[in-house]
Design a protein around this motif. Structure first.
Motif, PDB file in Angstrom:
ATOM      1  N   CYS A  22       0.724  -1.250   0.031  1.00  0.00           N
ATOM      2  CA  CYS A  22      -0.069  -0.063   0.007  1.00  0.00           C
ATOM      3  C   CYS A  22       0.938   1.117  -0.020  1.00  0.00           C
ATOM      4  O   CYS A  22       0.547   2.059  -0.820  1.00  0.00           O
ATOM      5  N   GLU A  23       1.945   1.344   0.766  1.00  0.00           N
ATOM      6  CA  GLU A  23       2.690   2.566   1.065  1.00  0.00           C
ATOM      7  C   GLU A  23       3.767   2.710  -0.087  1.00  0.00           C
ATOM      8  O   GLU A  23       3.777   3.602  -0.590  1.00  0.00           O
ATOM      9  N   VAL A  24       4.504   1.612  -0.396  1.00  0.00           N
ATOM     10  CA  VAL A  24       5.494   1.561  -1.370  1.00  0.00           C
ATOM     11  C   VAL A  24       4.732   1.594  -2.975  1.00  0.00           C
ATOM     12  O   VAL A  24       5.262   2.259  -3.763  1.00  0.00           O
ATOM     13  N   LEU A  25       4.021   0.431  -3.286  1.00  0.00           N
ATOM     14  CA  LEU A  25       3.507   0.168  -4.359  1.00  0.00           C
ATOM     15  C   LEU A  25       2.374   1.156  -4.906  1.00  0.00           C
ATOM     16  O   LEU A  25       2.096   1.143  -6.005  1.00  0.00           O
ATOM     17  N   GLY A  26       1.683   1.606  -3.760  1.00  0.00           N
ATOM     18  CA  GLY A  26       0.644   2.432  -4.153  1.00  0.00           C
ATOM     19  C   GLY A  26      -0.750   1.770  -4.099  1.00  0.00           C
ATOM     20  O   GLY A  26      -1.540   2.350  -4.644  1.00  0.00           O
ATOM     21  N   CYS A  27      -0.806   0.321  -3.796  1.00  0.00           N
ATOM     22  CA  CYS A  27      -2.249  -0.298  -3.798  1.00  0.00           C
ATOM     23  C   CYS A  27      -2.684   0.147  -2.778  1.00  0.00           C
ATOM     24  O   CYS A  27      -2.656   0.686  -1.970  1.00  0.00           O
ATOM     25  N   LYS A  28      -4.376  -0.400  -2.783  1.00  0.00           N
ATOM     26  CA  LYS A  28      -5.205  -0.104  -1.857  1.00  0.00           C
ATOM     27  C   LYS A  28      -5.674  -1.597  -1.152  1.00  0.00           C
ATOM     28  O   LYS A  28      -5.602  -2.540  -1.730  1.00  0.00           O
ATOM     29  N   SER A  29      -5.758  -1.421   0.219  1.00  0.00           N
ATOM     30  CA  SER A  29      -6.071  -2.797   0.884  1.00  0.00           C
ATOM     31  C   SER A  29      -7.781  -2.945   0.972  1.00  0.00           C
ATOM     32  O   SER A  29      -8.582  -1.956   0.769  1.00  0.00           O
ATOM     33  N   GLY A  30      -8.039  -4.123   1.180  1.00  0.00           N
ATOM     34  CA  GLY A  30      -9.614  -4.489   1.062  1.00  0.00           C
ATOM     35  C   GLY A  30     -10.180  -5.281   2.276  1.00  0.00           C
ATOM     36  O   GLY A  30      -9.657  -5.002   3.223  1.00  0.00           O
ATOM     37  N   ASN A  31     -10.962  -6.044   1.726  1.00  0.00           N
ATOM     38  CA  ASN A  31     -11.409  -7.139   2.830  1.00  0.00           C
ATOM     39  C   ASN A  31     -10.120  -7.772   3.610  1.00  0.00           C
ATOM     40  O   ASN A  31      -8.992  -8.045   3.156  1.00  0.00           O
ATOM     41  N   SER A  32     -10.441  -8.118   4.863  1.00  0.00           N
ATOM     42  CA  SER A  32      -9.202  -8.937   5.659  1.00  0.00           C
ATOM     43  C   SER A  32      -9.975  -9.714   6.726  1.00  0.00           C
ATOM     44  O   SER A  32     -11.025  -9.343   7.121  1.00  0.00           O
ATOM     45  N   GLU A  33      -9.115 -10.566   7.192  1.00  0.00           N
ATOM     46  CA  GLU A  33      -9.402 -11.297   8.564  1.00  0.00           C
ATOM     47  C   GLU A  33      -7.929 -11.212   9.430  1.00  0.00           C
ATOM     48  O   GLU A  33      -6.924 -11.597   9.079  1.00  0.00           O
ATOM     49  N   LYS A  34      -8.340 -10.392  10.552  1.00  0.00           N
ATOM     50  CA  LYS A  34      -7.283  -9.920  11.346  1.00  0.00           C
ATOM     51  C   LYS A  34      -6.246 -10.972  11.521  1.00  0.00           C
ATOM     52  O   LYS A  34      -6.711 -12.322  12.146  1.00  0.00           O
ATOM     53  N   HIS A  35      -5.029 -10.649  11.352  1.00  0.00           N
ATOM     54  CA  HIS A  35      -3.824 -11.979  11.781  1.00  0.00           C
ATOM     55  C   HIS A  35      -3.891 -13.338  10.983  1.00  0.00           C
ATOM     56  O   HIS A  35      -3.230 -14.349  11.067  1.00  0.00           O
ATOM     57  N   ARG A  36      -4.757 -13.203   9.694  1.00  0.00           N
ATOM     58  CA  ARG A  36      -4.849 -14.332   8.824  1.00  0.00           C
ATOM     59  C   ARG A  36      -4.646 -13.756   7.381  1.00  0.00           C
ATOM     60  O   ARG A  36      -4.016 -14.397   6.782  1.00  0.00           O
ATOM     61  N   TRP A  37      -5.304 -12.916   6.833  1.00  0.00           N
ATOM     62  CA  TRP A  37      -5.203 -12.667   5.475  1.00  0.00           C
ATOM     63  C   TRP A  37      -5.662 -11.269   5.159  1.00  0.00           C
ATOM     64  O   TRP A  37      -6.450 -10.697   6.117  1.00  0.00           O
ATOM     65  N   LEU A  38      -5.268 -10.710   3.981  1.00  0.00           N
ATOM     66  CA  LEU A  38      -5.543  -9.272   3.954  1.00  0.00           C
ATOM     67  C   LEU A  38      -5.535  -9.277   2.302  1.00  0.00           C
ATOM     68  O   LEU A  38      -4.844  -9.430   1.604  1.00  0.00           O
ATOM     69  N   ASP A  39      -6.714  -8.715   1.612  1.00  0.00           N
ATOM     70  CA  ASP A  39      -7.122  -8.488   0.209  1.00  0.00           C
ATOM     71  C   ASP A  39      -6.404  -7.087  -0.127  1.00  0.00           C
ATOM     72  O   ASP A  39      -6.627  -5.955   0.596  1.00  0.00           O
ATOM     73  N   ILE A  40      -5.544  -7.142  -1.349  1.00  0.00           N
ATOM     74  CA  ILE A  40      -4.966  -6.043  -1.902  1.00  0.00           C
ATOM     75  C   ILE A  40      -5.496  -5.877  -3.259  1.00  0.00           C
ATOM     76  O   ILE A  40      -5.555  -6.713  -3.776  1.00  0.00           O
TER      77      ILE A  40
END
Length: 146
Positions: A22-40
């Motif tokens: 998100c910060e370096v490449l400039g992508c946005k985060s989406g849905n996630s499950e804490k401490h398991r997975w994150l959609d980009i």
């Protein structure tokens, strides 16, 4: 987001991975499950980062310009976005695994490309094509002949 590509990868520490994408490449985060997975949102494609302790093994395969790391994934960007991405990567102090270089110079397939690694060692190849319309030209022509 119909017909988007989905890829799930081991991401190591999700906080480090989220910062990179998100910060370096400039992508946005989406849905996630804490401490398991994150959609980009990886330029319109769904990249799912999984909290992990493992990383993928890597080898180099010979291609036209040398040996490239496999497996890898990436994106084709318009020239302006590609140059802005290079500037963000350099400003973040990241080291290129394979620095920017041009391939297929003076052909319809001319492109600039580079390889970097995310915090978990996943390899990304980022490209810009001089003529992006030729990307699937050869395959499309071959399919018409069958």
């Amino acid at each position: 987001m119909s017909n988007c590509f989905h890829l799930a990868i081991p991401a190591g520490d999700l906080n480090l991975a989220k910062n990179f994408y998100c910060e370096v490449l400039g992508c946005k985060s989406g849905n996630s499950e804490k401490h398991r997975w994150l959609d980009i949102d990886f330029w319109g494609n769904e990249l799912t980062l999984h909290q992990s302790e493992e990383s993928l093994p890597k080898v180099r395969h010979d291609v036209d310009m040398g040996a490239v790391l496999v497996p890898h994934f990436g994106i084709h960007l318009p020239e302006r976005e590609f140059q802005a991405l290079k500037a963000r990567i350099e400003a973040a102090g990241l080291v290129y695994l394979d620095p920017p270089y041009r391939r297929f110079i003076d052909s319809e397939y001319e492109q600039e490309t580079f390889f970097i690694a995310d915090p978990n060692g996943n390899i990304l190849e980022m490209k810009t094509m001089v003529n992006p319309k030729v990307l699937f030209k050869v395959e499309s022509a071959n399919m018409l002949n069958h």
